[in-house]
Each structure stands twice: as structure tokens, then as C-alpha cells.
Design a protein around this motif. Structure first.
Motif, PDB file in Angstrom:
ATOM      1  N   THR A 107      -7.777  -0.782  -6.574  1.00  8.57           N
ATOM      2  CA  THR A 107      -8.020  -1.348  -5.212  1.00  8.57           C
ATOM      3  C   THR A 107      -7.137  -0.849  -4.366  1.00  8.57           C
ATOM      4  OG1 THR A 107      -8.925  -3.168  -3.948  1.00  8.57           O
ATOM      5  CG2 THR A 107      -6.965  -3.455  -5.253  1.00  8.57           C
ATOM      6  N   VAL A 108      -7.462  -1.044  -3.014  1.00 10.60           N
ATOM      7  CA  VAL A 108      -6.934  -0.286  -1.944  1.00 10.60           C
ATOM      8  C   VAL A 108      -5.502  -0.708  -1.304  1.00 10.60           C
ATOM      9  CG1 VAL A 108      -8.907   1.014  -1.328  1.00 10.60           C
ATOM     10  CG2 VAL A 108      -8.675  -1.232  -0.578  1.00 10.60           C
ATOM     11  N   SER A 109      -4.887  -1.666  -1.932  1.00 12.38           N
ATOM     12  CA  SER A 109      -3.637  -2.114  -1.516  1.00 12.38           C
ATOM     13  C   SER A 109      -2.954  -2.988  -2.690  1.00 12.38           C
ATOM     14  CB  SER A 109      -3.647  -3.033  -0.175  1.00 12.38           C
ATOM     15  OG  SER A 109      -4.218  -4.162  -0.262  1.00 12.38           O
ATOM     16  N   PHE A 113      -9.948 -11.821   5.250  1.00 13.47           N
ATOM     17  CA  PHE A 113      -9.589 -10.918   4.101  1.00 13.47           C
ATOM     18  C   PHE A 113      -9.656  -9.382   4.632  1.00 13.47           C
ATOM     19  CE2 PHE A 113     -14.132 -10.968   3.093  1.00 13.47           C
ATOM     20  CZ  PHE A 113     -14.211 -10.030   2.572  1.00 13.47           C
ATOM     21  N   GLU A 114      -8.968  -8.603   3.871  1.00 16.29           N
ATOM     22  CA  GLU A 114      -8.845  -7.148   4.279  1.00 16.29           C
ATOM     23  C   GLU A 114      -8.308  -6.488   3.169  1.00 16.29           C
ATOM     24  OE1 GLU A 114     -10.381  -4.638   6.075  1.00 16.29           O
ATOM     25  OE2 GLU A 114     -10.140  -5.990   7.603  1.00 16.29           O
ATOM     26  N   PRO A 115      -8.986  -5.771   2.260  1.00 17.84           N
ATOM     27  CA  PRO A 115      -8.478  -5.098   1.156  1.00 17.84           C
ATOM     28  C   PRO A 115      -7.397  -4.233   1.533  1.00 17.84           C
ATOM     29  CG  PRO A 115     -10.985  -5.163   1.026  1.00 17.84           C
ATOM     30  CD  PRO A 115     -10.593  -5.780   2.256  1.00 17.84           C
ATOM     31  N   CYS A 116      -7.584  -3.252   2.333  1.00 17.20           N
ATOM     32  CA  CYS A 116      -6.556  -2.310   3.148  1.00 17.20           C
ATOM     33  C   CYS A 116      -6.565  -2.332   4.425  1.00 17.20           C
ATOM     34  CB  CYS A 116      -6.647  -1.032   2.551  1.00 17.20           C
ATOM     35  SG  CYS A 116      -5.454  -0.023   3.301  1.00 17.20           S
ATOM     36  N   GLY A 117      -7.630  -1.740   4.981  1.00 14.89           N
ATOM     37  CA  GLY A 117      -7.859  -1.735   6.473  1.00 14.89           C
ATOM     38  C   GLY A 117      -7.289  -0.601   6.941  1.00 14.89           C
ATOM     39  N   LEU A 118      -7.862   0.308   7.733  1.00 13.76           N
ATOM     40  CA  LEU A 118      -7.545   1.620   8.264  1.00 13.76           C
ATOM     41  C   LEU A 118      -7.223   1.389   9.978  1.00 13.76           C
ATOM     42  CD1 LEU A 118     -10.013   3.864   6.160  1.00 13.76           C
ATOM     43  CD2 LEU A 118      -7.483   3.538   5.839  1.00 13.76           C
ATOM     44  N   ALA A 119      -8.214   0.715  10.302  1.00 11.18           N
ATOM     45  CA  ALA A 119      -8.060   0.694  11.872  1.00 11.18           C
ATOM     46  C   ALA A 119      -6.527   0.308  12.289  1.00 11.18           C
ATOM     47  CB  ALA A 119      -8.903  -0.337  12.443  1.00 11.18           C
ATOM     48  N   GLY A 126     -18.129   2.383   7.490  1.00 15.92           N
ATOM     49  CA  GLY A 126     -16.543   1.896   7.747  1.00 15.92           C
ATOM     50  C   GLY A 126     -15.581   2.772   6.978  1.00 15.92           C
ATOM     51  N   GLY A 127     -14.448   2.011   6.372  1.00 18.23           N
ATOM     52  CA  GLY A 127     -13.405   2.736   5.815  1.00 18.23           C
ATOM     53  C   GLY A 127     -13.509   3.467   4.564  1.00 18.23           C
ATOM     54  N   LEU A 128     -14.653   3.059   3.968  1.00 15.58           N
ATOM     55  CA  LEU A 128     -14.944   3.864   2.687  1.00 15.58           C
ATOM     56  C   LEU A 128     -15.230   5.301   3.119  1.00 15.58           C
ATOM     57  CD1 LEU A 128     -15.887   4.175  -0.406  1.00 15.58           C
ATOM     58  CD2 LEU A 128     -18.217   3.240   0.266  1.00 15.58           C
ATOM     59  N   GLY A 129     -15.942   5.391   3.947  1.00 19.44           N
ATOM     60  CA  GLY A 129     -16.480   6.972   4.421  1.00 19.44           C
ATOM     61  C   GLY A 129     -14.996   7.733   4.678  1.00 19.44           C
ATOM     62  N   ASP A 130     -14.006   7.194   5.422  1.00 12.15           N
ATOM     63  CA  ASP A 130     -12.973   7.700   5.548  1.00 12.15           C
ATOM     64  C   ASP A 130     -12.174   8.118   4.368  1.00 12.15           C
ATOM     65  OD1 ASP A 130     -13.554   7.151   8.130  1.00 12.15           O
ATOM     66  OD2 ASP A 130     -11.855   5.866   8.769  1.00 12.15           O
ATOM     67  N   VAL A 131     -11.880   7.152   3.539  1.00 15.74           N
ATOM     68  CA  VAL A 131     -11.354   7.377   2.218  1.00 15.74           C
ATOM     69  C   VAL A 131     -11.901   8.626   1.285  1.00 15.74           C
ATOM     70  CG1 VAL A 131     -10.636   6.484  -0.147  1.00 15.74           C
ATOM     71  CG2 VAL A 131     -10.450   5.053   2.067  1.00 15.74           C
ATOM     72  N   VAL A 132     -13.079   8.502   1.409  1.00 18.30           N
ATOM     73  CA  VAL A 132     -13.722   9.533   0.553  1.00 18.30           C
ATOM     74  C   VAL A 132     -13.907  10.862   1.031  1.00 18.30           C
ATOM     75  CG1 VAL A 132     -15.965  10.387  -0.526  1.00 18.30           C
ATOM     76  CG2 VAL A 132     -15.153   7.825  -0.510  1.00 18.30           C
ATOM     77  N   PRO A 179     -18.397 -11.388   8.971  1.00 17.84           N
ATOM     78  CA  PRO A 179     -17.580 -12.448   8.729  1.00 17.84           C
ATOM     79  C   PRO A 179     -16.193 -11.973   8.241  1.00 17.84           C
ATOM     80  CG  PRO A 179     -19.970 -12.891   7.956  1.00 17.84           C
ATOM     81  CD  PRO A 179     -19.834 -11.625   8.331  1.00 17.84           C
ATOM     82  N   GLN A 180     -15.945 -10.960   7.223  1.00 20.52           N
ATOM     83  CA  GLN A 180     -14.742 -10.586   6.912  1.00 20.52           C
ATOM     84  C   GLN A 180     -13.686 -10.532   8.294  1.00 20.52           C
ATOM     85  OE1 GLN A 180     -15.048  -6.892   4.987  1.00 20.52           O
ATOM     86  NE2 GLN A 180     -12.904  -6.409   5.195  1.00 20.52           N
ATOM     87  N   LYS A 181     -14.411  -9.866   9.159  1.00 18.95           N
ATOM     88  CA  LYS A 181     -13.339  -9.344  10.253  1.00 18.95           C
ATOM     89  C   LYS A 181     -12.808 -10.370  11.112  1.00 18.95           C
ATOM     90  CE  LYS A 181     -13.565  -5.407   8.525  1.00 18.95           C
ATOM     91  NZ  LYS A 181     -12.548  -4.428   8.227  1.00 18.95           N
ATOM     92  N   LEU A 193      -2.215   1.783  -2.146  1.00 19.31           N
ATOM     93  CA  LEU A 193      -2.559   1.733  -0.617  1.00 19.31           C
ATOM     94  C   LEU A 193      -3.251   3.023  -0.142  1.00 19.31           C
ATOM     95  CD1 LEU A 193      -1.586  -0.254   1.597  1.00 19.31           C
ATOM     96  CD2 LEU A 193       0.145   0.996   2.127  1.00 19.31           C
ATOM     97  N   ASN A 194      -4.391   2.896   0.798  1.00 18.93           N
ATOM     98  CA  ASN A 194      -4.990   3.893   1.509  1.00 18.93           C
ATOM     99  C   ASN A 194      -3.857   4.485   2.241  1.00 18.93           C
ATOM    100  OD1 ASN A 194      -7.416   3.582   0.493  1.00 18.93           O
ATOM    101  ND2 ASN A 194      -8.095   2.287   2.154  1.00 18.93           N
ATOM    102  N   GLY A 195      -4.198   5.780   2.990  1.00 19.58           N
ATOM    103  CA  GLY A 195      -3.809   6.389   3.787  1.00 19.58           C
ATOM    104  C   GLY A 195      -4.540   6.711   5.217  1.00 19.58           C
ATOM    105  N   ILE A 254     -12.199  -0.514  -5.947  1.00 19.38           N
ATOM    106  CA  ILE A 254     -13.030  -1.464  -5.239  1.00 19.38           C
ATOM    107  C   ILE A 254     -12.397  -1.396  -4.057  1.00 19.38           C
ATOM    108  CG2 ILE A 254     -12.976  -3.920  -5.129  1.00 19.38           C
ATOM    109  CD1 ILE A 254     -12.169  -4.033  -8.274  1.00 19.38           C
ATOM    110  N   HIS A 255     -13.041  -0.998  -3.116  1.00 20.32           N
ATOM    111  CA  HIS A 255     -12.862  -1.118  -1.664  1.00 20.32           C
ATOM    112  C   HIS A 255     -13.056  -2.704  -1.103  1.00 20.32           C
ATOM    113  CE1 HIS A 255     -12.209   3.164  -1.170  1.00 20.32           C
ATOM    114  NE2 HIS A 255     -12.993   3.263  -2.294  1.00 20.32           N
ATOM    115  N   ASN A 256     -13.888  -3.133  -1.504  1.00 19.67           N
ATOM    116  CA  ASN A 256     -14.267  -4.550  -0.966  1.00 19.67           C
ATOM    117  C   ASN A 256     -14.976  -5.318  -2.052  1.00 19.67           C
ATOM    118  OD1 ASN A 256     -15.180  -6.711   0.584  1.00 19.67           O
ATOM    119  ND2 ASN A 256     -15.454  -5.498   2.429  1.00 19.67           N
ATOM    120  N   GLU A 257     -14.383  -6.340  -2.692  1.00 15.54           N
ATOM    121  CA  GLU A 257     -14.745  -7.171  -3.776  1.00 15.54           C
ATOM    122  C   GLU A 257     -16.120  -8.180  -3.297  1.00 15.54           C
ATOM    123  OE1 GLU A 257     -13.747  -7.087  -6.758  1.00 15.54           O
ATOM    124  OE2 GLU A 257     -14.735  -8.603  -7.312  1.00 15.54           O
TER     125      GLU A 257
END
Ligand code: ADP
Ligand code: GLC
Length: 511
Positions: free
Chosen positions: A231-233, A400-406, A31-37, A326-328, A267-269, A181-184
């Protein structure tokens, strides 16, 4: 050295930032963790920092495709004193980021990153990612790379600050730690029997540090012991100070938030080298401002054809790309699908995988409505790009959505997000104003099916009844930028704060 790089240097050299992580695109991504790193180290390097990444060499990483080359053996001592024989592989990621891969067949040579094929988390994840952290330290020691900052991500590598508390290799003598923390919601609960492997004394196994419900809570250890927590936002940074978003860790997070210099929501980019509709190899047609419509329409028709939907230029197409967890918030949508299709003209294209019940529910819906609903259950980068490009709206009703990249990618592709106003979704999407036509998407406050129903109805009526607003929103969305350079500057600012002498900066609880 230009002024940017010299301001990101320590004692004349570049600021050295070590990323230790479980995902990094394009090598390994859930998911988004891979994009951020993938993107943050690249952006840090562009600002003059020497950012590097250490990642496990999972069985699924294609060494040839990604140009990995062997870089020798590495003996890694773990907490028990036992030595693990690892191999190091190296590659240069896009943007010139050096990535070191730690190979260890029995720990990382498995099909999944975190889970077995049945979706069950590996029972030795604490040892697996503990080994990764020990290996990252051993590698820095061996290569003479003394990180100013060790930046760890989520529960898999959150244990590194604890490991440093007990044993600090020379290369880490002055290293400060940052946990993002990308996702608590994922805390890496693990059996306490992993403590000796990690070399942690039983004094760490207390509720104030690593213990929760009789298990190790790896994320909690990082929250308590890292020099800084991000965290990411900004909105998620506020939300996790209380339950339920804190997922049981409100007290620890609130304690950290008392020092705002060391607890931040950054906030992520979005990586616009990869998510660029003007030059996206996955698309049948390129498009961009000032006139995106012809290319976007070509992408829409192509997507409808490819997914077996009725090819209809004027039927609004709603896209979804997500992990089916369930998060989504997909449970909000499932029961709405039949009534929505009975009431409104629309189509849905979904790409996702995860929860078997959700997968089946979408498969069933697609069988019932083959021309209006397409459900591609699986993981496909190319299809993710095509759905982003070919859809008119992007659904992200996350609970819930810590940041969301999509949703950031959707904006760039002129696909208007429909989102629950939570976390990073609240921070990045501007509400449509029906009186002025302003906004970049449609937000709803209450995560309930009726609110989602109304938001979709609002979007659909905007498409048909206020086409000028829709067209202006599409262009406005495409013009918005959430670039990584901005985020990277915030991280650099944080890193610099941590490098002030420790006398003025007492550590949090150290057992
Ligand atoms: P999260 O990290 O919670 O999954 P984000 O929105 O931050 O949510 O990031 C999701 C990333 O994963 C995006 O790059 C998205 O395109 C990608 N993604 C999610 N599911 C899939 C899938 N089934 N196939 C391809 N890409 C996916
Ligand atoms: C997590 C979150 C997501 C965030 C991503 C990258 O997976 O669920 O909201 O965008 O990490 O930080």
C-alpha cells in the motif's frame, strides 16, 4: 549496460514489469491512482526496468491529442471461452513508457471510467476490468513480452492474480504478481454472476477468497492471492491491519502482514516534472527557491481575480483540490465556514467534484461569501495547479488518506498543508513547532470540526503573528522532496524478493 540497469535485470535482460490499471495520467485520471500509474513506470524505466502499462481505451481519451496510433486487432478469450474482438492502440507516455490501450466499444466506450453520469458504478465492472486483465495477458502472449512482474492496482485489476491461478498463459509462466492497494475503501463489490466470465470456479466464491456479503469482493481476491501486497504509505500499511481502516478485510490483511517481505507500505512520490512551480505552464508567474515570494504572490493575486475573490495580498488564502467524497473530510469543514469567516481574516478557494450534497454545500457557502469563498465544482488540471501555486495553505482534513499526493504538490508549491495526521498525511507532513519555527505544516489528531477549527486558527495566527516562521516554513516545504526514484527502488527491491525460487516462498491460500 550500467550498474543500475544490470542490477534490475533478469538473466541478462531488463526486469519486465507489466502494469495493468484502470487509470493513468494524462490519459485517464480520477485521482492519485492515475498519477501513480503515470509516474512509477517512468521511474522504474529510469532505473533500468522495462515497465509497460495496459489501460482501457475509454471514450474520454482523446486519441489525437495524446498521439495514440492503432496497433491491430486482439482476440481475447474470457473465462466462458467466448472470444472478444478488441483493438489495440498504443502511445508512448512521458518518460518513454509504452502504453497499450485496449479498445472494446461496449465495455469501455462509455462516458465514465467506473460510474454512469449519475455516479452509480457500472453493474458489469467485474466483466469490464476482467476483460482488461484477459486482454493484457493476450497482448503479452501475442507480443512475446513475458513479464517478470504483473503489478495491479486497486479493485479494478486485483482479479488478475486469481485469473492466473486458474489459467497461466505461457508468457506468464514465471510471472509474480504485486497488488498495490491505493484505497481499501473501494473493494469492487460485484455480482457473483460474473464468476463464469472470469473463468473462476465456485470454490473461489468463499469468504476466505472472493466472497463478501454474498457478492464478489475483487480487492479481497487480490489481497489473498497476489504474491505480494503493498500500500502507499507506511502508516496506512499499519492502519489497515485493523478496523475501521481495513474496511472489513483486517483478517486477510493481517494474514499477509505476517510476511513483511511481501507486505509493504511504500510511500508514493510526486512527479516534479509535472509539479514544478519554476516551469509550470498553468501559472501566470514562475517561482522557486531561494526567493519564491514575488512569483507566488503574482499567482495568488491572479487566482483571487480569476475566482472572483477580493484581491488582497495579505489575506491568507486556503486552497482545496480534491474529490468530494466522505474520505476527504470536507464534512468537517462545511459547518465551520461561517464561524471561521466571522472570527478570522481568510479566504478559501476550492476545486472539487463528487458528492452532490457536498458540491451544493460549497456552492451555497460561496454564494453567502462571494468575496471570501470560491467553489469551482468540476475537474480541471490547470486550476488544480493554479490553486496549489496561489494559496498560502492547503487544506486536507481527510478522515483517512492512504498516501495523498495533493499535499506533496502543495509542499513543492510552498503552500503549507493543514492535515489530519492519518496515513500518508502523517508520514509526509512535519508538525509546526511554535517554539523553534520548525515544520512544514499543521497536523491535528482528532478528525472533528473543533480540531480542524483549531488547526486553521493556528495556521492563521502563524501567518499574521509569526511571519518569520511562516516564511521559513514555506521555504522548508519547497525544499522537501518525495521523489519517485526512491519509491521505485523500494518496488524494485520487492520485485527482486519475489523472483527468488518459489520453493522457499510458499504461496498464500490457493483454493
Ligand atoms: P485521491 O487519489 O484520494 O483523490 P491524492 O491526493 O492522492 O488523492 O490525488 C489526487 C489527485 O487528483 C491530485 O493530482 C489532484 O490534483 C487531483 N484532483 C483531485 N480532484 C481534482 C479536481 N477536481 N480537478 C483536478 N484535479 C483534481
Ligand atoms: C488513492 C488514495 C490516495 C493516494 C492515491 C494514490 O486514491 O486515496 O491517498 O495518494 O490513491 O496512491
Amino acid at each position: 549496460m550500467d550498474s543500475t540497469s544490470s542490477s534490475n535485470s533478469v538473466a541478462g535482460g531488463a526486469l519486465r514489469v507489466l502494469f495493468v490499471a484502470s487509470e493513468c495520467a494524462p490519459y485517464a485520471k480520477c485521482g492519485g491512482l492515475g498519477d501513480v500509474v503515470a509516474s512509477l513506470p517512468k521511474a522504474l524505466r529510469q532505473l533500468g526496468a522495462d515497465a509497460r502499462v495496459v489501460l482501457p481505451l475509454y471514450a474520454g481519451i482523446d486519441r489525437e491529442q495524446f498521439g495514440l496510433h492503432p496497433a491491430g486487432p486482439l482476440a481475447v478469450m474470457v473465462g466462458t471461452g467466448e472470444r472478444f474482438s478488441c483493438e489495440v492502440w498504443e502511445a508512448t507516455a512521458p518518460g518513454g513508457v509504452p502504453v497499450a490501450f485496449i479498445a472494446h466499444e461496449s465495455f469501455f466506450g462509455r462516458a465514465g471510467i467506473y460510474n454512469d453520469p449519475g455516479g452509480e458504478g457500472y453493474s458489469d465492472n467485474a466483466e469490464r476490468f476482467g476483460l482488461l486483465c484477459f486482454a493484457a495477458m493476450a497482448l503479452c502472449e501475442a507480443r512475446g513480452f513475458a513479464p517478470d512482474i504483473a503489478h495491479v492496482h486497486d479493485w479494478p485489476t486485483a482479479i488478475l492474480p486469481a485469473l492466473l491461478t486458474v489459467r497461466r498463459p505461457a508468457a506468464f509462466a514465471h510471472t509474480r504478481t504485486v497488488l498495490t492497494i491505493h484505497n481499501e475503501a473501494y473493494q469492487g463489490y460485484s455480482p457473483a454472476s460474473a464468476l463464469p466470465f472470469l473463468g473462476l470456479p465456485s470454490s473461489f466464491f468463499v469468504p476466505d477468497v472472493l466472497e463478501a456479503y454474498g457478492q464478489l469482493d475483487l480487492l479481497k481476491g487480490g489481497i489473498v492471492l497476489a504474491d505480494a501486497v503493498t500500500t502507499v504509505s507506511p502508516t496506512y500499511a499499519r492502519e489497515i491491519l485493523a478496523e475501521p481502516a481495513a474496511c472489513g478485510l483486517a483478517a486477510q490483511l493481517a494474514a499477509r502482514a505476517r510476511d513483511p517481505a511481501r507486505f509493504r507500505g511504500i510511500l508514493n512520490g510526486a512527479d516534479y516534472d509535472i509539479w514544478n512551480p519554476a516551469a509550470d505552464p498553468a501559472l501566470p508567474a514562475a517561482f522557486d527557491l531561494p526567493d519564491p515570494d514575488p512569483g507566488k504572490l503574482a499567482c495568488k493575486l491572479d487566482l483571487q481575480r480569476a475566482l472572483g475573490l477580493a484581491p488582497a495580498a495579505s489575506t491568507p488564502l486556503y486552497g482545496i483540490v480534491c474529490r468530494l467524497t466522505p474520505q476527504k473530510g470536507m464534512a468537517l469543514l462545511i459547518d465551520l465556514l461561517d464561524p471561521l469567516l466571522a472570527e478570522m481574516r481568510l479566504q478559501l478557494a476550492l476545486l472539487g467534484n463528487g458528492d452532490p450534497d457536498l458540491e451544493n454545500a460549497f456552492r451555497d457557502a460561496a454564494h453567502r461569501h462571494p468575496h471570501a469563498i470560491a467553489a469551482h465544482i468540476g475537474y480541471s488540471d490547470a486550476l488544480a495547479h493554479r490553486i496549489q501555486a496561489g494559496s498560502d495553505f492547503f487544506l486536507m482534513p481527510s478522515l483517512f488518506e492512504p498516501c495523498g499526493l495533493a499535499q506533496l504538490y502543495a509542499l513543492r508549491y510552498g503552500t503549507l498543508p493543514i492535515v489530519h495526521a492519518t496515513g500518508g498525511l502523517a508520514d509526509t507532513i512535519e508538525q509546526y513547532d511554535e517554539t523553534t519555527g520548525d515544520g512544514t505544516g499543521f497536523k491535528f489528531d482528532n478528525p472533528a470540526p473543533c480540531a480542524l477549527h483549531d488547526a486553521i486558527g493556528w495556521a492563521n495566527s502563524t501567518y499574521f503573528d509569526r511571519p518569520a516562521h511562516f516564511a521559513a516554513m514555506r521555504r522548508r516545504a519547497m525544499a522537501r522532496r518525495f521523489d519517485w526514484a526512491t519509491a521505485a527502488r523500494h518496488y524494485l527491491d520487492l520485485y527482486r524478493t519475489l523472483l527468488v525460487p518459489p520453493a522457499t516462498t510458499p504461496r498464500p491460500l490457493a483454493p
